[in-house]
Design a protein around this motif. Sequence first.
Motif, PDB file in Angstrom:
ATOM      1  N   ARG A 173       0.848  -1.206   0.000  1.00 44.52           N
ATOM      2  CA  ARG A 173       0.000   0.000   0.000  1.00 44.52           C
ATOM      3  C   ARG A 173       0.875   1.244   0.000  1.00 44.52           C
ATOM      4  O   ARG A 173       0.616   2.195  -0.726  1.00 44.52           O
ATOM      5  CB  ARG A 173      -0.905  -0.009   1.233  1.00 44.52           C
ATOM      6  CG  ARG A 173      -1.987  -1.069   1.132  1.00 44.52           C
ATOM      7  CD  ARG A 173      -2.800  -1.133   2.399  1.00 44.52           C
ATOM      8  NE  ARG A 173      -3.902  -2.061   2.261  1.00 44.52           N
ATOM      9  CZ  ARG A 173      -4.265  -2.925   3.198  1.00 44.52           C
ATOM     10  NH1 ARG A 173      -3.610  -3.003   4.338  1.00 44.52           N
ATOM     11  NH2 ARG A 173      -5.294  -3.717   3.000  1.00 44.52           N
ATOM     12  N   ASP A 369     -14.484  -0.413   3.186  1.00 43.36           N
ATOM     13  CA  ASP A 369     -13.467  -1.418   3.533  1.00 43.36           C
ATOM     14  C   ASP A 369     -12.156  -1.233   2.772  1.00 43.36           C
ATOM     15  O   ASP A 369     -12.103  -0.619   1.722  1.00 43.36           O
ATOM     16  CB  ASP A 369     -14.003  -2.826   3.253  1.00 43.36           C
ATOM     17  CG  ASP A 369     -15.245  -3.103   4.057  1.00 43.36           C
ATOM     18  OD1 ASP A 369     -15.339  -2.583   5.180  1.00 43.36           O
ATOM     19  OD2 ASP A 369     -16.129  -3.801   3.542  1.00 43.36           O
ATOM     20  N   CYS A 370     -11.118  -1.814   3.340  1.00 47.97           N
ATOM     21  CA  CYS A 370      -9.787  -1.796   2.712  1.00 47.97           C
ATOM     22  C   CYS A 370      -9.204  -3.217   2.826  1.00 47.97           C
ATOM     23  O   CYS A 370      -8.827  -3.620   3.917  1.00 47.97           O
ATOM     24  CB  CYS A 370      -8.890  -0.797   3.426  1.00 47.97           C
ATOM     25  SG  CYS A 370      -7.167  -0.933   2.936  1.00 47.97           S
ATOM     26  N   PRO A 372     -11.734  -2.998  -0.589  1.00 56.04           N
ATOM     27  CA  PRO A 372     -13.182  -3.089  -0.780  1.00 56.04           C
ATOM     28  C   PRO A 372     -13.553  -4.361  -1.542  1.00 56.04           C
ATOM     29  O   PRO A 372     -12.785  -4.792  -2.400  1.00 56.04           O
ATOM     30  CB  PRO A 372     -13.488  -1.850  -1.624  1.00 56.04           C
ATOM     31  CG  PRO A 372     -12.210  -1.568  -2.341  1.00 56.04           C
ATOM     32  CD  PRO A 372     -11.079  -2.065  -1.500  1.00 56.04           C
TER      33      PRO A 372
HETATM   34  S1  SF4 Z   1      -8.579   1.606   0.316  1.00 50.25           S
HETATM   35 FE1  SF4 Z   1      -7.954   0.744  -1.622  1.00 50.25          FE
HETATM   36  S2  SF4 Z   1      -6.287   2.023  -2.344  1.00 50.25           S
HETATM   37 FE2  SF4 Z   1      -6.560   2.446  -0.178  1.00 50.25          FE
HETATM   38  S3  SF4 Z   1      -5.075   1.090   0.811  1.00 50.25           S
HETATM   39 FE3  SF4 Z   1      -7.073   0.059   0.805  1.00 50.25          FE
HETATM   40  S4  SF4 Z   1      -7.067  -1.210  -1.014  1.00 50.25           S
HETATM   41 FE4  SF4 Z   1      -5.387   0.284  -1.254  1.00 50.25          FE
END
Ligand code: SF4
Length: 387
Positions: A173, A369-370, A372
Amino acid sequence: MVNILTVGIIKSSLKEVDVKLPELLELIKYKPKKKKIFIKPNVVDAINAKSGVIALPQLVDELINYLIKKHDISKEDIVVGEGTGYFNEDKHFERLAKESGYIKLEKKYGIKFENLQNTERVTKKWKYGEIELPKYLDTHEYINIPVMKTHMQATVTLAMKNQKGLLLLKDKRNFHRSSTYGSLHDSIYELSKVAIPDLVVTSAIFALEGTGPTLNAQSKTKKLDLILAGTDMIEVDNVSCEIMGLDVEKIKHIPKVKFSTIGVPLEAVKTKFAEADPFLKVRNLYVNQSDAACTLCTMSISRMFRKILFVEDLRKKFEELNKIYDRIDLVIGSDFEELPANAKIGQIFCVGACTSKLAKNNDVPIVKDCPPNHNDIIKLILEHTLK
Ligand code: SF4
């Protein structure tokens, strides 16, 4: 004086890999320096390798076979591993192993396809402080197996970019966040100074052009029937760019270097890859994406598009939306201070935790979510548009 190594190029169909891969490795006079081997293929998606999205398991299979027979490597000393963002949890990684075909290596050689998110790590110093990389880089001969592909954010994804799969999720990330490291290109380049493969074998039997790195409405498989190999990663990536018809000087993470080639003449295999669009789009559905959007979000978007295109009732619903709205916008990645200029309130949605502030400030619906989930994105759009 710069030591110019030689990059081998060979024509090979999938059926010929058992003969052609050893021929290629003999051509470049490859000889492993260590008795333990770590192979890192690019396996970014749970998809058949004939798509050109992932490195062919057959190629890895023949490489293992060659190492065992020709260089007397014990199968117990061979590791094959990948660290994807999207399939980082073990239950998802198992599906990746199954659907990509890498599970067959376990059945044939007893070599388990390893989830590198769980592997032992060593800390290395690099431009941005310290980074944790798989211990295998120190203990094993490291073989990097990319696929020849274009990429929406990195322009191409070759051996240098394939090394992102060595990273822990948090670093994957951060590679996209200029506030933490440099740009994505700079981070990939800096990583290449601390993670240095002993051998690169680039899989271009099936390659991918257009808006990669995975299959979607804007990308397509390109069958080249080619394999490249070399012991200098940057030289191999330079040769790949030449074959793809791309100017390496415009690809910010790959330094232009001198190289020599052996095997099939480079001129005879040069082609032109369709380049990636800066954003993903299907009909009236636009994805506004910053460089800070990491592969996990782009993978969710690709999976969403595949579902919208290939699941019949969803396809019909989105065709209906196409008649009602001139555009529907999605936003991914953390760099947006304001909503994209062309987007319209009521027809725009934020995707991923990175867009929380933007969503809150502008009262835009969000999948928080992360990473998503692609199904949640589809649900959110339909809930707010198809009334
Ligand atoms: S929200 Fe999306 S772009 Fe941001 S860290 Fe999470 S997966 Fe990566």
